[in-house]
Design an enzyme around this catalytic site. Structure first.
Site, mmCIF file in Angstrom:
data_model
loop_
_atom_site.group_PDB
_atom_site.id
_atom_site.type_symbol
_atom_site.label_atom_id
_atom_site.label_comp_id
_atom_site.label_asym_id
_atom_site.label_seq_id
_atom_site.Cartn_x
_atom_site.Cartn_y
_atom_site.Cartn_z
ATOM 1 N N LYS A 1 -18.367 9.447 0.340
ATOM 2 C CA LYS A 1 -18.189 10.082 1.653
ATOM 3 C C LYS A 1 -18.445 11.581 1.538
ATOM 4 O O LYS A 1 -17.835 12.266 0.726
ATOM 5 C CB LYS A 1 -16.773 9.822 2.173
ATOM 6 C CG LYS A 1 -16.457 8.337 2.325
ATOM 7 C CD LYS A 1 -15.011 8.093 2.699
ATOM 8 C CE LYS A 1 -14.688 6.601 2.700
ATOM 9 N NZ LYS A 1 -13.266 6.332 3.009
ATOM 10 N N ARG B 1 -18.504 15.056 3.820
ATOM 11 C CA ARG B 1 -18.141 15.660 5.113
ATOM 12 C C ARG B 1 -19.241 16.609 5.556
ATOM 13 O O ARG B 1 -19.554 17.583 4.886
ATOM 14 C CB ARG B 1 -16.800 16.385 5.017
ATOM 15 C CG ARG B 1 -16.342 16.960 6.359
ATOM 16 C CD ARG B 1 -14.855 17.209 6.400
ATOM 17 N NE ARG B 1 -14.075 15.986 6.357
ATOM 18 C CZ ARG B 1 -13.886 15.195 7.410
ATOM 19 N NH1 ARG B 1 -14.445 15.481 8.586
ATOM 20 N NH2 ARG B 1 -13.160 14.107 7.288
ATOM 21 N N HIS C 1 -2.446 -4.721 -4.154
ATOM 22 C CA HIS C 1 -3.176 -3.483 -3.887
ATOM 23 C C HIS C 1 -3.071 -2.485 -5.028
ATOM 24 O O HIS C 1 -4.056 -1.841 -5.384
ATOM 25 C CB HIS C 1 -2.663 -2.856 -2.588
ATOM 26 C CG HIS C 1 -3.472 -1.663 -2.157
ATOM 27 N ND1 HIS C 1 -4.764 -1.769 -1.705
ATOM 28 C CD2 HIS C 1 -3.166 -0.338 -2.132
ATOM 29 C CE1 HIS C 1 -5.225 -0.566 -1.406
ATOM 30 N NE2 HIS C 1 -4.283 0.313 -1.656
ATOM 31 N N ASP D 1 -13.641 -5.497 -0.549
ATOM 32 C CA ASP D 1 -12.390 -4.766 -0.760
ATOM 33 C C ASP D 1 -11.268 -5.780 -0.941
ATOM 34 O O ASP D 1 -11.438 -6.962 -0.629
ATOM 35 C CB ASP D 1 -12.104 -3.848 0.432
ATOM 36 C CG ASP D 1 -11.229 -2.654 0.055
ATOM 37 O OD1 ASP D 1 -10.767 -2.586 -1.101
ATOM 38 O OD2 ASP D 1 -11.007 -1.792 0.927
ATOM 39 N N ARG E 1 0.814 -1.225 0.000
ATOM 40 C CA ARG E 1 0.000 0.000 0.000
ATOM 41 C C ARG E 1 0.844 1.270 0.000
ATOM 42 O O ARG E 1 0.332 2.347 -0.279
ATOM 43 C CB ARG E 1 -0.941 -0.008 1.217
ATOM 44 C CG ARG E 1 -2.108 -0.966 1.041
ATOM 45 C CD ARG E 1 -2.945 -1.094 2.290
ATOM 46 N NE ARG E 1 -2.307 -1.967 3.270
ATOM 47 C CZ ARG E 1 -2.843 -2.289 4.436
ATOM 48 N NH1 ARG E 1 -4.028 -1.813 4.778
ATOM 49 N NH2 ARG E 1 -2.203 -3.097 5.270
ATOM 50 N N GLN E 2 2.136 1.150 0.314
ATOM 51 C CA GLN E 2 3.043 2.308 0.228
ATOM 52 C C GLN E 2 3.657 2.276 -1.172
ATOM 53 O O GLN E 2 4.802 1.910 -1.372
ATOM 54 C CB GLN E 2 4.125 2.213 1.308
ATOM 55 C CG GLN E 2 5.089 3.397 1.352
ATOM 56 C CD GLN E 2 4.539 4.619 2.055
ATOM 57 O OE1 GLN E 2 3.553 4.537 2.766
ATOM 58 N NE2 GLN E 2 5.185 5.766 1.870
#
Length: 281
Positions: free
Chosen positions: A181, A183, A119, A207, A86-87
């Protein structure tokens, strides 16, 4: 051809061997008092399938030792799960691209490499040998079929994982969407399907990885508020750290299931048939 595996991938390796119709090479594992790892493998075959998920630093070292122990064979590496994937870019100055650093380790004594739902597929270019990435999305979908859900909605946690969710949904011809999403304030975020309502229907959030499960747990509560009848959580790689499984159950998730790329009690899907099929071609 025979199959050999690291300590934490024995179950998946045995299933791959079964799918290939071949045997497994025995390996003894131990650790020295100073923490150094040791292994001793029985005589390898002329062609080997080396199976090892990198779940932590010890698993990484053990896999590198196993590859070295198979020197002289034609070796096909199967990397079901790769930590650090993931990095995959620098987010701040001075950071390494960790996925690149790990991928570059796999270049000696290997003919090729197979990954499973890595990923970020762009990471494949960093491997020192020809590498392909396969997906078990349809297998996740096949398991969902066995649940007998009436008109389920397949949701990804964000638009970045939508393509994987679409692959899962294709197994049953189900509706598919992603969580949007919004906010509301500095501390409040609302999550809801972008286009398709979850009201009066079961929802399966899918996922590639479930790590802490925090986002999925929060989303589950909101989906119930929006009228979902049941919420399930599915992934390929069940990292499930920090009490994630319990956290998801407490949030109301009816069932959590994953594949055997990381061997868990909730591994309901095997990646072995897909891996074996890829190795045959």
């Amino acid at each position: 051809m025979k199959v050999i595996s690291t300590e934490r991938s024995q179950v998946l390796a045995s299933r791959i061997a079964g799918a290939l119709g071949t045997g497994i090479v025995d390996v003894k594992f131990s650790q020295f008092p100073d923490g150094e790892l040791y292994l001793a493998a029985a005589t390898p075959d002329d062609e080997m399938v080396i199976v090892g998920s990198v779940t932590d630093n010890n698993a990484l070292v053990q896999l590198l030792l196993l590859i070295d122990a198979c020197e002289g064979s034609k070796n096909h590496l199967v990397l079901p799960y790769m930590a650090y994937a993931r990095q995959d870019k620098k987010f701040k100055d001075g950071e390494p691209i960790s996925a690149r650093a790990i991928a570059r380790l796999f270049k000696h004594n290997l003919a090729d490499c197979t990954t499973v739902n890595i990923h970020e597929p762009d990471v494949l270019k960093y491997f020192g040998v020809p590498t392909r990435n396969i997906s078990v999305g349809k297998e996740v979908g096949a398991y969902i079929k066995t649940l007998g859900l009436d008109n389920p909605l397949i949701l990804s946690p964000d638009d970045g994982a939508l393509s994987f969710a679409q692959g899962v949904a294709s197994a049953g011809g189900w509706d598919c969407d992603y969580l949007d999403k919004t906010r509301i304030s500095g501390t409040e975020v609302k999550m809801a399907p972008k286009e398709i309502s979850s009201k009066s229907r079961p929802v399966v959030i899918v996922d590639d990885i479930i790590s802490t499960g925090g986002t999925i747990a929060t989303a589950a509560g909101m989906l119930y508020e929006q009228g979902a009848t049941d919420v399930y959580a599915a992934c390929v790689h069940g990292v499930l750290i920090g009490g994630a499984y319990s956290h998801l159950k407490v949030s109301g998730i009816r069932e959590i299931f994953c594949s055997d790329t990381i061997e868990r009690g909730c591994s309901r899907i095997s990646a072995a048939p897909c891996i074996a099929a890829a190795l045959k071609h």
